[in-house]
Design a protein around this motif. Sequence first.
Motif, PDB file in Angstrom:
ATOM      1  N   GLU A 207     -14.662 -46.546 -16.822  1.00  0.00           N
ATOM      2  CA  GLU A 207     -15.530 -45.847 -15.855  1.00  0.00           C
ATOM      3  C   GLU A 207     -16.101 -44.571 -16.482  1.00  0.00           C
ATOM      4  N   LEU A 208     -15.230 -43.787 -17.106  1.00  0.00           N
ATOM      5  CA  LEU A 208     -15.671 -42.537 -17.733  1.00  0.00           C
ATOM      6  C   LEU A 208     -16.505 -42.824 -18.983  1.00  0.00           C
ATOM      7  N   LEU A 209     -16.085 -43.805 -19.771  1.00  0.00           N
ATOM      8  CA  LEU A 209     -16.822 -44.143 -20.986  1.00  0.00           C
ATOM      9  C   LEU A 209     -18.247 -44.588 -20.655  1.00  0.00           C
ATOM     10  N   ASP A 210     -18.402 -45.369 -19.588  1.00  0.00           N
ATOM     11  CA  ASP A 210     -19.736 -45.826 -19.174  1.00  0.00           C
ATOM     12  C   ASP A 210     -20.619 -44.639 -18.785  1.00  0.00           C
ATOM     13  N   LYS A 211     -20.030 -43.677 -18.065  1.00  0.00           N
ATOM     14  CA  LYS A 211     -20.807 -42.484 -17.683  1.00  0.00           C
ATOM     15  C   LYS A 211     -21.255 -41.725 -18.931  1.00  0.00           C
ATOM     16  N   ILE A 212     -20.350 -41.563 -19.881  1.00  0.00           N
ATOM     17  CA  ILE A 212     -20.684 -40.815 -21.102  1.00  0.00           C
ATOM     18  C   ILE A 212     -21.775 -41.536 -21.889  1.00  0.00           C
ATOM     19  N   ASN A 213     -21.641 -42.859 -22.020  1.00  0.00           N
ATOM     20  CA  ASN A 213     -22.663 -43.615 -22.767  1.00  0.00           C
ATOM     21  C   ASN A 213     -24.018 -43.595 -22.066  1.00  0.00           C
ATOM     22  N   THR A 214     -24.002 -43.712 -20.739  1.00  0.00           N
ATOM     23  CA  THR A 214     -25.264 -43.678 -19.992  1.00  0.00           C
ATOM     24  C   THR A 214     -25.904 -42.299 -20.099  1.00  0.00           C
ATOM     25  N   GLY A 215     -25.096 -41.261 -19.932  1.00  0.00           N
ATOM     26  CA  GLY A 215     -25.611 -39.896 -20.052  1.00  0.00           C
ATOM     27  C   GLY A 215     -26.160 -39.631 -21.447  1.00  0.00           C
ATOM     28  N   MET A 216     -25.445 -40.114 -22.457  1.00  0.00           N
ATOM     29  CA  MET A 216     -25.891 -39.899 -23.835  1.00  0.00           C
ATOM     30  C   MET A 216     -27.231 -40.602 -24.070  1.00  0.00           C
ATOM     31  N   LYS A 217     -27.357 -41.811 -23.534  1.00  0.00           N
ATOM     32  CA  LYS A 217     -28.592 -42.571 -23.663  1.00  0.00           C
ATOM     33  C   LYS A 217     -29.741 -41.795 -22.999  1.00  0.00           C
ATOM     34  N   HIS A 218     -29.487 -41.277 -21.803  1.00  0.00           N
ATOM     35  CA  HIS A 218     -30.517 -40.515 -21.079  1.00  0.00           C
ATOM     36  C   HIS A 218     -30.947 -39.273 -21.846  1.00  0.00           C
ATOM     37  N   ILE A 219     -29.977 -38.490 -22.362  1.00  0.00           N
ATOM     38  CA  ILE A 219     -30.376 -37.238 -23.038  1.00  0.00           C
ATOM     39  C   ILE A 219     -31.039 -37.521 -24.386  1.00  0.00           C
ATOM     40  N   LYS A 220     -30.786 -38.714 -24.946  1.00  0.00           N
ATOM     41  CA  LYS A 220     -31.518 -39.094 -26.164  1.00  0.00           C
ATOM     42  C   LYS A 220     -32.951 -39.479 -25.792  1.00  0.00           C
ATOM     43  N   GLU A 221     -33.127 -40.157 -24.650  1.00  0.00           N
ATOM     44  CA  GLU A 221     -34.458 -40.583 -24.212  1.00  0.00           C
ATOM     45  C   GLU A 221     -35.316 -39.408 -23.738  1.00  0.00           C
ATOM     46  N   ASN A 222     -34.691 -38.445 -23.062  1.00  0.00           N
ATOM     47  CA  ASN A 222     -35.513 -37.388 -22.442  1.00  0.00           C
ATOM     48  C   ASN A 222     -35.717 -36.146 -23.323  1.00  0.00           C
ATOM     49  N   GLY A 223     -35.257 -36.209 -24.574  1.00  0.00           N
ATOM     50  CA  GLY A 223     -35.536 -35.117 -25.513  1.00  0.00           C
ATOM     51  C   GLY A 223     -34.478 -34.016 -25.554  1.00  0.00           C
ATOM     52  N   THR A 224     -33.529 -34.046 -24.613  1.00  0.00           N
ATOM     53  CA  THR A 224     -32.496 -33.003 -24.581  1.00  0.00           C
ATOM     54  C   THR A 224     -31.642 -33.024 -25.849  1.00  0.00           C
ATOM     55  N   PHE A 225     -31.267 -34.226 -26.271  1.00  0.00           N
ATOM     56  CA  PHE A 225     -30.429 -34.359 -27.471  1.00  0.00           C
ATOM     57  C   PHE A 225     -31.134 -33.733 -28.676  1.00  0.00           C
ATOM     58  N   ASP A 226     -32.404 -34.049 -28.857  1.00  0.00           N
ATOM     59  CA  ASP A 226     -33.162 -33.510 -29.994  1.00  0.00           C
ATOM     60  C   ASP A 226     -33.286 -31.993 -29.925  1.00  0.00           C
ATOM     61  N   LYS A 227     -33.462 -31.487 -28.700  1.00  0.00           N
ATOM     62  CA  LYS A 227     -33.583 -30.041 -28.516  1.00  0.00           C
ATOM     63  C   LYS A 227     -32.274 -29.348 -28.929  1.00  0.00           C
ATOM     64  N   LEU A 228     -31.153 -29.921 -28.525  1.00  0.00           N
ATOM     65  CA  LEU A 228     -29.850 -29.358 -28.871  1.00  0.00           C
ATOM     66  C   LEU A 228     -29.587 -29.493 -30.369  1.00  0.00           C
ATOM     67  N   TYR A 229     -30.031 -30.607 -30.926  1.00  0.00           N
ATOM     68  CA  TYR A 229     -29.878 -30.827 -32.367  1.00  0.00           C
ATOM     69  C   TYR A 229     -30.610 -29.720 -33.141  1.00  0.00           C
ATOM     70  N   SER A 230     -31.840 -29.426 -32.736  1.00  0.00           N
ATOM     71  CA  SER A 230     -32.599 -28.369 -33.427  1.00  0.00           C
ATOM     72  C   SER A 230     -31.947 -27.013 -33.234  1.00  0.00           C
ATOM     73  N   LYS A 231     -31.400 -26.778 -32.036  1.00  0.00           N
ATOM     74  CA  LYS A 231     -30.750 -25.495 -31.763  1.00  0.00           C
ATOM     75  C   LYS A 231     -29.593 -25.256 -32.738  1.00  0.00           C
ATOM     76  N   TRP A 232     -28.824 -26.282 -33.035  1.00  0.00           N
ATOM     77  CA  TRP A 232     -27.600 -26.089 -33.833  1.00  0.00           C
ATOM     78  C   TRP A 232     -27.743 -26.439 -35.303  1.00  0.00           C
ATOM     79  N   PHE A 233     -28.756 -27.233 -35.671  1.00  0.00           N
ATOM     80  CA  PHE A 233     -28.816 -27.707 -37.053  1.00  0.00           C
ATOM     81  C   PHE A 233     -30.047 -27.274 -37.836  1.00  0.00           C
ATOM     82  N   ASP A 234     -31.037 -26.671 -37.187  1.00  0.00           N
ATOM     83  CA  ASP A 234     -32.243 -26.316 -37.969  1.00  0.00           C
ATOM     84  C   ASP A 234     -32.217 -24.905 -38.546  1.00  0.00           C
TER      85      ASP A 234
END
Length: 234
Positions: A207-234
């Motif tokens: 149940e928890l793993l599904d939520k994490i995977n779905t959330g991760m998929k969403h933040i990768k699709e909506n640009g949040t993941f990339d924004k956080l990536y640039s914040k910490w790695f650029d």
Amino acid sequence: SFAACGQKQSAYKVAMEPTFPPFDTTDSKTGELTGFDVDMMEAIAADQGFKLEWTNLSFGGLIPALQSGNIDIIASGMNASEDRRKQVDFSDTYYDSGLVVAVKAGNKTIKGIKDLTPDMKVGGQIGTTGADKCNELKKAGKIKEAKIYDGLDVAMMDLQNGTIDALINDLPVTKAYMTAKPGTVEIVGDVLNAESYGIAVKKGNKELLDKINTGMKHIKENGTFDKLYSKWFD
Ligand code: ARG
């Protein structure tokens, strides 16, 4: 309803080991846990409508804490290795990494893992694949001592003051240290292996793993993941 009045939303307990910037660290001003893993997990939690309660543990204590039910989630730059997959369940992976050898800046003798000799001490962090590699080298008689550290902050200092000859740690974290503190340590040789970080939950907590995977998929699709990536790695 009356019962819902003032009822606190339940939170998942999430843990990390905080000497692993930019993934897992503490804010130098507030002392709060921060880093890419914290921002990413918080974004996943917000997307899925759950709250998180953060704690820090020794890296070696993370999997036992998950198995005993003291925590619900590990978000700590953890390689989703075959070995660990026998003990916990991992989310989809979110960062490709690998181990490297680091030496004190200016070291002329060690140019890679093959230059380590039976008189040398090599450091790694407890519970990590870097520590596994150190122990393996020691067992094979290739080094004198595998020095296993609780925190990478101390290991990095010991590398600079000569207590250890080399440190085996993850590429992005050693690279970030070199950028933050130029002229202190350097990476030598090739990347030793391929690792991929995942978020871990207790075995069977689908149940928890599904939520994490779905959330991760969403933040990768909506640009949040990339924004956080640039914040910490650029
Ligand atoms: N690559 C390593 C592993 O998964 C190191 C992770 C260390 N993370 C940390 N937050 N200290 O074994």
